[in-house]
Design a protein around this motif. Structure first.
Motif, PDB file in Angstrom:
ATOM      1  N   ARG A 132       0.964  -1.525   0.247  1.00  0.00           N
ATOM      2  CA  ARG A 132       0.064   0.058   0.272  1.00  0.00           C
ATOM      3  C   ARG A 132       0.895   1.292   0.159  1.00  0.00           C
ATOM      4  N   ARG A 146      -1.101  11.984  -1.893  1.00  0.00           N
ATOM      5  CA  ARG A 146      -2.062  11.038  -0.551  1.00  0.00           C
ATOM      6  C   ARG A 146      -2.841  12.080   0.362  1.00  0.00           C
ATOM      7  N   ALA A 148      -4.470  12.128   4.426  1.00  0.00           N
ATOM      8  CA  ALA A 148      -6.033  11.691   5.079  1.00  0.00           C
ATOM      9  C   ALA A 148      -5.630  12.214   6.566  1.00  0.00           C
ATOM     10  N   LEU A 179     -12.712   8.906   6.449  1.00  0.00           N
ATOM     11  CA  LEU A 179     -13.422   7.713   6.011  1.00  0.00           C
ATOM     12  C   LEU A 179     -12.786   7.377   4.830  1.00  0.00           C
ATOM     13  N   ARG A 180     -11.998   7.832   3.659  1.00  0.00           N
ATOM     14  CA  ARG A 180     -11.619   7.308   2.134  1.00  0.00           C
ATOM     15  C   ARG A 180     -10.588   8.492   2.548  1.00  0.00           C
ATOM     16  N   ARG A 191      -9.759  12.842  -6.437  1.00  0.00           N
ATOM     17  CA  ARG A 191     -10.614  12.511  -5.657  1.00  0.00           C
ATOM     18  C   ARG A 191     -10.489  13.962  -4.306  1.00  0.00           C
ATOM     19  N   ALA A 193     -10.746  13.804  -0.474  1.00  0.00           N
ATOM     20  CA  ALA A 193     -10.858  13.017   0.782  1.00  0.00           C
ATOM     21  C   ALA A 193     -12.703  13.017   1.474  1.00  0.00           C
ATOM     22  N   ALA A 194     -13.056  11.912   1.764  1.00  0.00           N
ATOM     23  CA  ALA A 194     -14.013  11.336   2.814  1.00  0.00           C
ATOM     24  C   ALA A 194     -14.218  11.648   4.152  1.00  0.00           C
TER      25      ALA A 194
END
Length: 201
Positions: A132, A146, A148, A179-180, A191, A193-194
């Motif tokens: 990952r 990323r 998060a 969450l994402r 996209r 981040a959720a």
């Protein structure tokens, strides 16, 4: 009865008779002394506008030349459009190939992890986490980092609110949980981040 001759009029020195001068003076060498009169408001032949007007054949030749130039310009524009489309498609193929090649090591490590599925479960988890992290690094190298993070202020350009929660340990309007994860920034965002956000008082 004797006839007395009439005395001619005295001639003044340096003076000539205009009538006799006009009659005796020759026209300029090879040039007409007048012009063809104009008719219907149009200048006559030999007027000061530069000579006779172009003929119908000359107009037709000029029109044909302009049409030929127009057709050549259209053909050049069409060839340029087709060449640009081919180059754009070639660039897309190169970019897709480069992206896919960057993810090949990730797939290799996933397959390697699957071949050791019967080994120590802890080792499997560590291997998956490593894969990952490798995939995340590839995305970052491609220009899509990323996101998060928790505890940061909510940003509608980077976050998508999934829920609002009460959290006495979090400042109102900050990210409580992701969450994402999101990837990319600005115009290069894949996209958002959720997230869940701390409720405002």
């Amino acid at each position: 009865m004797p006839i007395h001759p009439q005395n001619p009029e005295p001639v003044v020195p340096g003076h000539t008779d205009p009538a006799s001068e006009d009659a005796a003076a020759p026209p300029p060498s090879g040039r007409p002394t007048g012009r063809v009169p104009a008719t219907d408001g149009q200048p006559g032949v030999g007027a000061a506008d530069g000579g006779p007007a172009p003929s119908d054949d000359e107009y037709a030749a000029e029109l044909q030349e302009l049409q030929d130039r127009w057709r050549r310009a259209l053909a050049d524009l069409d060839n340029l459009r087709k060449r640009h489309a081919r180059e754009l498609e070639r660039e897309r193929k190169v970019e897709r190939s480069r992206t896919a090649a960057a993810f090949l090591p990730v797939l290799d490590n996933l397959e390697l992890a699957l071949t050791h599925a019967g080994a120590d479960p802890g080792a499997i988890v560590e291997g998956v986490q490593a894969v990952r992290d490798q995939a995340v690094n590839v995305l970052e190298l491609l220009g899509y980092p990323r996101h998060a993070e928790t505890g940061v202020a909510f940003d509608p350009a980077r976050h998508e609110v999934i829920g609002v929660v009460e959290d006495p340990h979090a400042s109102p309007g900050t990210i409580v949980d992701v969450l994402r994860p999101g990837y990319g920034d600005g115009e290069r965002q894949l996209r958002p981040a959720a997230v869940t956000v701390a409720k405002r008082e």
